[in-house]
Motif scaffolding. Structure first.
Motif, PDB file in Angstrom:
ATOM      1  N   ILE A 146       0.731  -1.193  -0.152  1.00 14.43           N
ATOM      2  CA  ILE A 146      -0.068  -0.085   0.143  1.00 14.43           C
ATOM      3  C   ILE A 146       0.932   1.379   0.080  1.00 14.43           C
ATOM      4  O   ILE A 146       0.610   2.133  -0.708  1.00 14.43           O
ATOM      5  N   MET A 147       1.979   1.361   0.952  1.00 16.24           N
ATOM      6  CA  MET A 147       2.785   2.522   0.953  1.00 16.24           C
ATOM      7  C   MET A 147       3.494   2.821  -0.283  1.00 16.24           C
ATOM      8  O   MET A 147       4.204   3.908  -0.611  1.00 16.24           O
ATOM      9  N   SER A 148       3.954   1.772  -1.141  1.00 19.13           N
ATOM     10  CA  SER A 148       4.712   1.840  -2.404  1.00 19.13           C
ATOM     11  C   SER A 148       3.784   3.024  -3.183  1.00 19.13           C
ATOM     12  O   SER A 148       4.357   3.309  -4.347  1.00 19.13           O
ATOM     13  N   PHE A 149       2.397   3.089  -2.931  1.00 15.07           N
ATOM     14  CA  PHE A 149       1.758   3.808  -3.950  1.00 15.07           C
ATOM     15  C   PHE A 149       1.643   5.510  -3.297  1.00 15.07           C
ATOM     16  O   PHE A 149       0.611   6.251  -3.552  1.00 15.07           O
ATOM     17  N   PHE A 161      11.923   4.770  -9.120  1.00 18.55           N
ATOM     18  CA  PHE A 161      12.729   3.571  -9.310  1.00 18.55           C
ATOM     19  C   PHE A 161      12.977   3.309 -10.458  1.00 18.55           C
ATOM     20  O   PHE A 161      14.321   3.102 -10.873  1.00 18.55           O
ATOM     21  N   LEU A 162      12.419   3.453 -11.699  1.00 20.97           N
ATOM     22  CA  LEU A 162      12.593   3.173 -13.201  1.00 20.97           C
ATOM     23  C   LEU A 162      13.765   4.246 -13.463  1.00 20.97           C
ATOM     24  O   LEU A 162      14.607   3.822 -14.418  1.00 20.97           O
ATOM     25  N   GLY A 163      13.764   5.379 -12.763  1.00 20.98           N
ATOM     26  CA  GLY A 163      14.862   6.539 -13.213  1.00 20.98           C
ATOM     27  C   GLY A 163      16.093   6.340 -12.328  1.00 20.98           C
ATOM     28  O   GLY A 163      16.821   7.172 -12.664  1.00 20.98           O
ATOM     29  N   ASP A 164      15.972   5.374 -11.403  1.00 18.44           N
ATOM     30  CA  ASP A 164      17.437   5.376 -10.448  1.00 18.44           C
ATOM     31  C   ASP A 164      18.225   4.299 -11.206  1.00 18.44           C
ATOM     32  O   ASP A 164      17.911   3.414 -10.881  1.00 18.44           O
ATOM     33  N   ARG A 165      19.203   4.925 -11.604  1.00 23.63           N
ATOM     34  CA  ARG A 165      20.146   4.003 -12.421  1.00 23.63           C
ATOM     35  C   ARG A 165      20.905   3.071 -11.411  1.00 23.63           C
ATOM     36  O   ARG A 165      21.294   1.794 -11.769  1.00 23.63           O
ATOM     37  N   ARG A 195      22.225  -2.749  -2.014  1.00 22.38           N
ATOM     38  CA  ARG A 195      21.889  -1.143  -2.490  1.00 22.38           C
ATOM     39  C   ARG A 195      20.687  -0.810  -1.486  1.00 22.38           C
ATOM     40  O   ARG A 195      20.714   0.452  -1.175  1.00 22.38           O
ATOM     41  N   VAL A 196      19.634  -1.572  -1.246  1.00 21.69           N
ATOM     42  CA  VAL A 196      18.591  -1.306  -0.431  1.00 21.69           C
ATOM     43  C   VAL A 196      19.029  -0.677   0.934  1.00 21.69           C
ATOM     44  O   VAL A 196      18.429   0.069   1.464  1.00 21.69           O
ATOM     45  N   GLU A 253      10.252   4.690  -2.155  1.00 23.47           N
ATOM     46  CA  GLU A 253      11.217   3.824  -3.171  1.00 23.47           C
ATOM     47  C   GLU A 253      11.530   2.623  -2.756  1.00 23.47           C
ATOM     48  O   GLU A 253      11.555   1.443  -3.412  1.00 23.47           O
ATOM     49  N   ILE A 254      11.781   2.499  -1.432  1.00 17.59           N
ATOM     50  CA  ILE A 254      12.125   1.255  -0.779  1.00 17.59           C
ATOM     51  C   ILE A 254      11.056   0.304  -0.791  1.00 17.59           C
ATOM     52  O   ILE A 254      11.070  -1.127  -1.055  1.00 17.59           O
ATOM     53  N   ASN A 255       9.812   0.749  -0.535  1.00 16.24           N
ATOM     54  CA  ASN A 255       8.732  -0.302  -0.465  1.00 16.24           C
ATOM     55  C   ASN A 255       8.712  -0.731  -2.281  1.00 16.24           C
ATOM     56  O   ASN A 255       7.961  -1.757  -2.114  1.00 16.24           O
ATOM     57  N   VAL A 256       8.806  -0.066  -3.141  1.00 16.12           N
ATOM     58  CA  VAL A 256       8.694  -0.374  -4.276  1.00 16.12           C
ATOM     59  C   VAL A 256       9.614  -1.827  -4.810  1.00 16.12           C
ATOM     60  O   VAL A 256       9.131  -2.630  -5.266  1.00 16.12           O
ATOM     61  N   VAL A 257      10.856  -1.577  -4.275  1.00 15.09           N
ATOM     62  CA  VAL A 257      11.718  -2.501  -4.102  1.00 15.09           C
ATOM     63  C   VAL A 257      11.260  -3.878  -3.490  1.00 15.09           C
ATOM     64  O   VAL A 257      11.118  -4.843  -3.933  1.00 15.09           O
ATOM     65  N   GLY A 258      10.367  -3.663  -2.354  1.00  9.25           N
ATOM     66  CA  GLY A 258       9.709  -4.777  -1.606  1.00  9.25           C
ATOM     67  C   GLY A 258       8.710  -5.484  -2.493  1.00  9.25           C
ATOM     68  O   GLY A 258       8.480  -6.547  -2.682  1.00  9.25           O
ATOM     69  N   VAL A 259       7.913  -4.634  -3.105  1.00  8.15           N
ATOM     70  CA  VAL A 259       6.889  -5.009  -4.069  1.00  8.15           C
ATOM     71  C   VAL A 259       7.636  -6.043  -5.192  1.00  8.15           C
ATOM     72  O   VAL A 259       7.027  -6.984  -5.356  1.00  8.15           O
ATOM     73  N   ILE A 260       8.427  -5.505  -5.750  1.00  2.00           N
ATOM     74  CA  ILE A 260       9.086  -6.383  -6.632  1.00  2.00           C
ATOM     75  C   ILE A 260       9.705  -7.639  -6.138  1.00  2.00           C
ATOM     76  O   ILE A 260       9.523  -8.813  -6.962  1.00  2.00           O
TER      77      ILE A 260
END
Length: 290
Positions: free
Chosen positions: A53-56, A77-81, A244-245, A256-263
């Motif tokens: 939920i928090m990733s949104f 996240f997609l723009g974070d090289r 990295r996380v 953004e860390i939550n996005v990594v968690g979702v992936i």
């Protein structure tokens, strides 16, 4: 005096209170078990739901309830090289680990199950040791060993170390199937004129494929989430996603860390789904192609 009440052939009437208490216990017990199970699963999976939920979350600072829904942090996240490079490193490393662990684990499992030789127990203990020894000990020990023979740090360290971690899972899954393997299929192939090499690749290996794939999925998952030992082996250009996380968490905690968690969750559920498909294939009677 009632002689019938004292005779051994007649039991005293049941106590109505005890009967009601027994029925109450029988009725309440399953409900308590269900409630406890629901609370336990809620305790385990509620943090995962919060991460999704928090990733949104639309803002940089996490607040609850959410002021709205946004894909901002997925775009970030997609723009974070650095994050994308770490993700690609983890995917490449995990894939190589799964393949290398299977190439090493299949012959080891065959040797441990089908043959008796000096040092068999020692080999078995050596193969399973990475599951028992703390990862920090393995990380430091392998670092000292590979550094003493002048192997450069980075991907060589990571590949060797992660293959060492994935090897036990391949050996265990393949060995568990080999113990019930129908050897008469191999004997039939040999009796029809096939060579041992041909029998292995055309009979044995295809029948072992479900356990091999399951072991490779386990090895992939273990490699993808490994952090403790990897931090001793990686260089900044070969940082994996967990490294990295954790480095980002030390600086600031953003959605953004939550996005990594979702992936990571999506990949984990994908692995579980594949394992479920394999287990259904085994239960359906098609495990040995019969």
């Amino acid at each position: 005096m009632d002689l019938l009440s004292d005779s051994p052939g007649h039991d005293a009437p049941d106590n109505p209170t005890d009967s009601k208490r027994g029925r109450l216990t029988f009725t309440v017990g399953p409900w308590l078990l269900r409630a406890f199970s629901i609370l336990t699963y809620g305790f385990l999976y509620l943090p995962i739901a919060v991460i999704v939920i928090m990733s949104f979350h639309p803002k940089a600072f996490l607040t609850f309830p959410l002021p709205g829904l946004s894909l901002r942090w997925y775009s970030e996240f997609l723009g974070d090289r650095l994050m994308i490079r770490a993700l690609l490193n983890s995917l490449a490393l995990s894939s190589i680990t799964a393949v290398l662990s299977s190439l090493l684990g299949i012959p080891v499992a065959l040797a441990l199950v089908r043959y008796d030789f000096p040092g068999k127990r020692l080999l078995n203990s050596f193969v399973l040791a990475p599951m028992i020894i703390p990862n920090v000990i393995t990380g430091i020990g392998l670092l000292i060993l590979l550094n003493s023979i002048k192997i450069p740090r980075g991907f060589p360290y990571l590949i060797i170390g992660h293959a060492l971690f994935g090897l036990p899972y391949i050996v265990l899954t393949v060995s568990s199937q080999l113990y019930g393997f129908p050897r008469q299929l191999e004997e039939a192939s040999l009796s029809l004129g096939a060579k041992e090499f041909q029998t292995f690749f055309e009979v044995t290996l295809p029948l072992l494929s479900p356990s091999i794939i399951a072991g490779m999925l386990f090895a992939f998952t273990i490699s993808f989430q490994e952090y403790v030992a990897s931090q001793f082996w990686a260089t900044p250009s070969t940082y994996t996603l967990p490294i990295r996380v954790y480095s980002r968490i030390r600086d600031a905690l953003t959605p953004e860390i939550n996005v990594v968690g979702v992936i990571t969750l999506a990949m984990s559920f994908g692995v579980v789904l594949l394992l479920k498909v394999l287990s259904r294939r085994r239960e359906g009677g098609g495990f040995y192609g019969l």
